[in-house]
Design a protein around this motif. Sequence first.
Motif, PDB file in Angstrom:
ATOM      1  N   THR A 110       0.805  -1.218   0.000  1.00  0.00           N
ATOM      2  CA  THR A 110       0.000   0.000   0.000  1.00  0.00           C
ATOM      3  C   THR A 110       0.844   1.276   0.000  1.00  0.00           C
ATOM      4  OG1 THR A 110      -0.115  -0.109   2.410  1.00  0.00           O
ATOM      5  CG2 THR A 110      -1.969  -1.021   1.182  1.00  0.00           C
ATOM      6  N   ARG A 111       0.320   2.268  -0.674  1.00  0.00           N
ATOM      7  CA  ARG A 111       0.924   3.599  -0.649  1.00  0.00           C
ATOM      8  C   ARG A 111       0.498   4.323   0.629  1.00  0.00           C
ATOM      9  NH1 ARG A 111       3.353   6.510  -4.325  1.00  0.00           N
ATOM     10  NH2 ARG A 111       2.783   5.084  -6.007  1.00  0.00           N
ATOM     11  N   GLY A 112       1.357   5.160   1.142  1.00  0.00           N
ATOM     12  CA  GLY A 112       0.995   5.972   2.307  1.00  0.00           C
ATOM     13  C   GLY A 112       1.764   5.581   3.554  1.00  0.00           C
ATOM     14  N   ASP A 171       1.068   3.742   6.160  1.00  0.00           N
ATOM     15  CA  ASP A 171       1.096   2.312   6.505  1.00  0.00           C
ATOM     16  C   ASP A 171       1.544   1.512   5.286  1.00  0.00           C
ATOM     17  OD1 ASP A 171       0.040   2.895   8.989  1.00  0.00           O
ATOM     18  OD2 ASP A 171      -2.023   2.711   8.232  1.00  0.00           O
ATOM     19  N   THR A 172       2.368   0.514   5.541  1.00  0.00           N
ATOM     20  CA  THR A 172       2.803  -0.368   4.458  1.00  0.00           C
ATOM     21  C   THR A 172       2.234  -1.749   4.731  1.00  0.00           C
ATOM     22  OG1 THR A 172       4.805   0.933   4.249  1.00  0.00           O
ATOM     23  CG2 THR A 172       4.814  -1.223   3.208  1.00  0.00           C
ATOM     24  N   SER A 226       2.515   1.425  -3.982  1.00  0.00           N
ATOM     25  CA  SER A 226       3.762   2.170  -4.161  1.00  0.00           C
ATOM     26  C   SER A 226       4.980   1.256  -4.174  1.00  0.00           C
ATOM     27  CB  SER A 226       3.925   3.209  -3.055  1.00  0.00           C
ATOM     28  OG  SER A 226       4.163   2.561  -1.834  1.00  0.00           O
ATOM     29  N   ALA A 227       4.767  -0.017  -3.879  1.00  0.00           N
ATOM     30  CA  ALA A 227       5.898  -0.940  -3.861  1.00  0.00           C
ATOM     31  C   ALA A 227       5.388  -2.341  -4.175  1.00  0.00           C
ATOM     32  CB  ALA A 227       6.572  -0.910  -2.491  1.00  0.00           C
TER      33      ALA A 227
HETATM   34  N1  TRP Z   1       3.670   2.638   2.218  1.00  0.00           N
HETATM   35  C1  TRP Z   1       5.003   2.989   1.808  1.00  0.00           C
HETATM   36  C2  TRP Z   1       4.950   4.304   1.027  1.00  0.00           C
HETATM   37  O1  TRP Z   1       3.979   4.579   0.313  1.00  0.00           O
HETATM   38  C3  TRP Z   1       5.548   1.879   0.950  1.00  0.00           C
HETATM   39  C4  TRP Z   1       6.966   2.121   0.572  1.00  0.00           C
HETATM   40  C5  TRP Z   1       7.383   2.717  -0.564  1.00  0.00           C
HETATM   41  C6  TRP Z   1       8.111   1.822   1.359  1.00  0.00           C
HETATM   42  N2  TRP Z   1       8.735   2.785  -0.573  1.00  0.00           N
HETATM   43  C7  TRP Z   1       9.220   2.259   0.584  1.00  0.00           C
HETATM   44  C8  TRP Z   1       8.339   1.225   2.607  1.00  0.00           C
HETATM   45  C9  TRP Z   1      10.507   2.150   1.053  1.00  0.00           C
HETATM   46  C10 TRP Z   1       9.634   1.112   3.071  1.00  0.00           C
HETATM   47  C11 TRP Z   1      10.720   1.570   2.305  1.00  0.00           C
HETATM   48  O2  TRP Z   1       5.924   5.050   1.096  1.00  0.00           O
END
Ligand code: TRP
Length: 83
Positions: free
Chosen positions: A30-32, A34-35, A58-59
């Motif tokens: 998830t983006r934001g 919280d991952t 986002s990942a």
């Molecule tokens: N939820 C995180 C975000 O949107 C996901 C993520 C993106 C992330 N890049 C990361 C988590 C790098 C840890 C490291 O940013």
Amino acid sequence: MEQEILTEDIGGEYVGVRALEDGVTIIGLTRGKDTRFHHTEKLDRGEVMIFQFTEHTSAMKIRGKAEIFTKLGTIKCGKEFLD
Ligand code: TRP
């Protein structure tokens, strides 16, 4: 305050994944703030899927033997490619 995610800042980049064995797993995170895992996709050997980073994703985490095609180049995924 709720975190604002501007759609125009996301970019919508595409990645291609080609599975080189059965059961390659692609997990969308998830983006934001919280991952979390929000989607899991399984590919079998020879299957290809094209993914896009979106407002929600986002990942990605990829497990198994696969090739990943991105704007930055190709990445080989899997223990087999380690020395
Ligand atoms: N939820 C995180 C975000 O949107 C996901 C993520 C993106 C992330 N890049 C990361 C988590 C790098 C840890 C490291 O940013």
